[in-house]
Scaffold this motif. Sequence first.
Motif, mmCIF file in Angstrom:
data_model
loop_
_atom_site.group_PDB
_atom_site.id
_atom_site.type_symbol
_atom_site.label_atom_id
_atom_site.label_comp_id
_atom_site.label_asym_id
_atom_site.label_seq_id
_atom_site.Cartn_x
_atom_site.Cartn_y
_atom_site.Cartn_z
ATOM 1 N N SER A 99 0.455 -1.124 0.185
ATOM 2 C CA SER A 99 -0.121 0.333 0.613
ATOM 3 C C SER A 99 0.918 1.410 0.646
ATOM 4 O O SER A 99 1.996 1.032 0.127
ATOM 5 N N PRO A 131 -7.160 2.864 1.796
ATOM 6 C CA PRO A 131 -8.128 3.396 -0.092
ATOM 7 C C PRO A 131 -10.032 3.261 1.250
ATOM 8 O O PRO A 131 -10.031 2.674 0.945
ATOM 9 N N GLY A 132 -10.193 4.237 0.823
ATOM 10 C CA GLY A 132 -12.123 4.617 1.565
ATOM 11 C C GLY A 132 -11.862 4.207 2.537
ATOM 12 O O GLY A 132 -12.631 4.182 2.836
ATOM 13 N N ARG A 139 -15.049 6.538 4.154
ATOM 14 C CA ARG A 139 -15.940 6.818 3.294
ATOM 15 C C ARG A 139 -17.691 6.658 4.130
ATOM 16 O O ARG A 139 -17.579 5.399 5.479
ATOM 17 N N TRP A 172 -1.907 3.415 4.174
ATOM 18 C CA TRP A 172 -3.147 4.243 3.426
ATOM 19 C C TRP A 172 -4.022 3.244 3.545
ATOM 20 O O TRP A 172 -3.596 2.312 2.345
#
Length: 190
Positions: A116, A186-187, A190, A184
């Motif tokens: 990542s 991702p998302g 959200r 990181w």
Amino acid sequence: MVVLNKIYTKSGDAGETALGNGDRVAKHSQRVDAYGTVDETNATVGLARLHASGELDAQLAMIQNDLFDLGADLCRPDMDKDADAAYPVLRMSGAQVSRLEIEIDAMTARVDPLRSFVLPGGSALAAHLHLCRTVSRRAERLVVGLSSAESVNPVAVKYLNRLSDWFFQASRIANANGKNDVLWVPGANR
């Protein structure tokens, strides 16, 4: 040898400065912006060194010296006139790039491959090295922009390109050889 017996000269009060060859240019010129950002990179390295020790600190000290060499190279335009200079012109060399590559390879051997992207952070040293990386990337962009308009030593661009990679790998070393990297997701929010 550089001798600085007076720090202020007042010669820049009208917004101009002297390049290494004596030419006067606006302080906001592309060339001054480029080597000024190299100087800014050097200042961030000084901050990182507050948290470094041993081999990493010694390598950062060498990088700081290289960055002064790079600033001297960039402040001296007209590479084709180097032979006519009254004294030897300091230019970045391939050996400086090679040294960074050797050090990057050695650091890469110590860390696991990434799965990542890494967020800037972890240890204080790693966070400072990420700042060094981003400022050196900005310096690289400015030097590349300058090279499209004026003569620039191509080794200067190579050095800056390797340098940001060096800072990235060094940040992983500073994070317990990557074990404490902040990855990181991702998302995630959200």
